[in-house]
Write a protein that holds these residues in place. Structure first.
Motif, short mmCIF file in Angstrom:
data_model
loop_
_atom_site.label_atom_id
_atom_site.label_comp_id
_atom_site.label_asym_id
_atom_site.label_seq_id
_atom_site.Cartn_x
_atom_site.Cartn_y
_atom_site.Cartn_z
N VAL A 45 -8.73 16.15 70.40
CA VAL A 45 -8.73 14.75 70.84
C VAL A 45 -8.47 14.66 72.35
O VAL A 45 -9.12 13.89 73.07
CB VAL A 45 -7.66 13.95 70.06
N ALA A 46 -7.54 15.48 72.83
CA ALA A 46 -7.23 15.47 74.26
C ALA A 46 -8.44 15.91 75.09
O ALA A 46 -8.76 15.31 76.12
CB ALA A 46 -6.03 16.36 74.54
N ARG A 64 -2.60 9.50 79.05
CA ARG A 64 -1.62 9.55 77.96
C ARG A 64 -2.16 10.36 76.77
O ARG A 64 -1.42 11.14 76.17
CB ARG A 64 -1.25 8.13 77.52
N VAL A 65 -3.43 10.18 76.44
CA VAL A 65 -4.02 10.95 75.35
C VAL A 65 -3.98 12.44 75.67
O VAL A 65 -3.65 13.27 74.81
CB VAL A 65 -5.47 10.48 75.09
N PHE A 66 -4.29 12.80 76.93
CA PHE A 66 -4.29 14.20 77.33
C PHE A 66 -2.88 14.79 77.22
O PHE A 66 -2.71 15.90 76.68
CB PHE A 66 -4.80 14.31 78.77
N GLN A 67 -1.89 14.09 77.70
CA GLN A 67 -0.53 14.61 77.66
C GLN A 67 0.04 14.65 76.24
O GLN A 67 0.76 15.59 75.88
CB GLN A 67 0.38 13.77 78.56
N LEU A 68 -0.31 13.66 75.43
CA LEU A 68 0.14 13.68 74.04
C LEU A 68 -0.46 14.87 73.29
O LEU A 68 0.23 15.53 72.49
CB LEU A 68 -0.23 12.38 73.33
N GLY A 69 -1.73 15.16 73.54
CA GLY A 69 -2.38 16.25 72.83
C GLY A 69 -2.02 17.61 73.37
O GLY A 69 -1.47 18.46 72.66
N PRO A 75 1.28 22.18 71.30
CA PRO A 75 2.26 23.29 71.30
C PRO A 75 3.35 23.13 70.25
O PRO A 75 3.77 24.12 69.63
CB PRO A 75 2.84 23.25 72.72
N LEU A 76 3.79 21.91 70.00
CA LEU A 76 4.88 21.69 69.06
C LEU A 76 4.47 22.06 67.64
O LEU A 76 5.18 22.78 66.93
CB LEU A 76 5.33 20.23 69.13
#
Length: 378
Positions: A45-46, A64-69, A75-76
């Motif tokens: 998605v990112a 925001r989409v990039f950082q969330l993904g 990684p989490l």
């Protein structure tokens, strides 16, 4: 134009990896595979959002989409999948699950609401350039948790190897691949790196897919654990359980006069079974790996299973034939109830297209002791 081309390649590779891992998750729906699938989906998605951004520059939404993904979910959840794959302790896995829930919900809210600063261009944006302190603290906490989980899993695998778990080194390889992907994602989310960041995320996707492929051939630690590989104390308890089962069998065959009464002679009543598996194309290695662990568990924990042999069929590569012989009906029933057998039945249900079983009752025959010793490791 280089970044635009790389953005398109990253998106295509991410879509392909998502599709392939979705198929694997459907066939083998294990928790660690689901976690890795979610990680790849977040990355997909990112990278999909970064594709139009390469043409039109990043916006607040695509940032925001990039950082969330890339920075948070990929990684989490990849680290969580490693914990489910390598940790034998249920309390340990439960603690990681609780941490994943915490570091998913809270940072997602903060990253979505934290005000942004600065201007965007077509390159991957750096987190600390646009986010405020609360968002960076949330990202830092999630990154630290992911790295700590990976280190703990690596230590657990080393300890498992010291306890003569032959597959622990294979699981360490999976941890290394996932760890490499996690580190790449964290660095790219924090530093951007331009075209090098795009190439790095391609490498991260490759690491994730390779890790999933390796894990498909090496059962997770809990598959053959069942409290049995934790040390000498666990083995003693298992030996006592087997001795109790043998005594119960002996008691049912004794005269009613008491324990001192002589046992009545009995004719051999051994039972045998032939099971023919037809394996889906491409999953023969995964099936063989799981069967190898079943054979090892039978060798160690089923003294009343007289023979348990797995065969390949040279003229039919998709077929596997298992021949089993039990001392009597009770031994056959106990074999079916063993945890490693139940686990194998659940795991293999997505690996085989057909299973044929032929029940046998021994009438007469001969078995060379050397053959028995070779097959059963005695």
């Amino acid at each position: 134009m280089v970044e635009v081309g790389l953005a398109l390649i990253c998106a295509l590779v991410a879509w392909s990896a998502t599709a392939a891992l979705t198929v694997r998750c459907y066939r083998v729906p294990r928790t660690h595979v689901v976690a890795w699938l979610i990680s790849v989906v977040a990355l997909m998605v990112a990278l999909t959002g970064a594709l139009p951004a390469a043409f039109l520059d990043f916006s607040t939404a695509t940032f925001r989409v990039f950082q969330l993904g890339v920075g948070l979910l990929a990684p989490l959840w990849a680290a969580w999948g490693v914990a489910e794959y390598t940790l034998r302790s249920f309390p340990g896995r439960l603690a990681v699950r609780e941490g994943v829930v915490l570091f998913t919900i809270v940072p997602v809210v903060i990253l979505c609401l934290d005000p942004l600063s600065g201007t965007f261009d077509g390159s991957y944006p750096q987190a600390d350039v646009h986010y405020q302190i609360p968002a960076m603290v949330a990202l830092g906490a999630a990154h630290t948790f992911s790295v700590v989980v990976l280190v703990a899993c690596a230590v657990a695998s080393v300890l498992q190897h010291q306890r003569r778990d032959d597959d622990a080194l294979g699981r360490l390889r999976v941890i290394g691949l996932i760890g490499g992907a996690v580190v790449i994602q964290i660095i790219v989310a924090r530093m951007g790196l331009g075209p090098f960041g795009q190439l790095a995320l391609l490498a991260a996707l490759g690491c994730l897919w390779q890790a999933a492929s390796v894990a498909a051939t090496i059962p997770r630690a809990i598959d053959t654990d069942d409290g049995r590989h934790g040390g000498a104390g666990d083995e003693d308890e298992d030996d006592e359980e087997q001795e109790m089962l043998r005594r119960r069998r002996d008691n049912t065959e004794s005269y009613a006069g008491g324990e001192s009464a002589p046992r009545a002679p009995r004719a051999p009543r051994t039972k045998a079974k032939i099971t023919i598996y037809t394996v889906f194309e491409g999953y023969a290695e995964a099936f063989d790996a799981r069967m190898a662990h079943v054979v090892e568990a039978v060798r160690r924990y089923e003294p009343e299973t007289l023979m348990f042999v797995s065969h390949r069929v040279p003229s039919a590569p998709a077929q596997r034939i298992v021949y089993a012989m039990y001392r009597d009906d009770l031994a056959a029933e106990q074999h079916e109830q063993q945890p490693h057998i139940q686990e194998f039945l659940r795991d293999s249900s997505r690996l085989v297209s057909a299973t044929n079983v032929i029940e046998l009752e021994t009438v007469d025959g001969k078995a060379d002791q050397a053959l028995v010793a070779m097959l059963m490791g005695q």
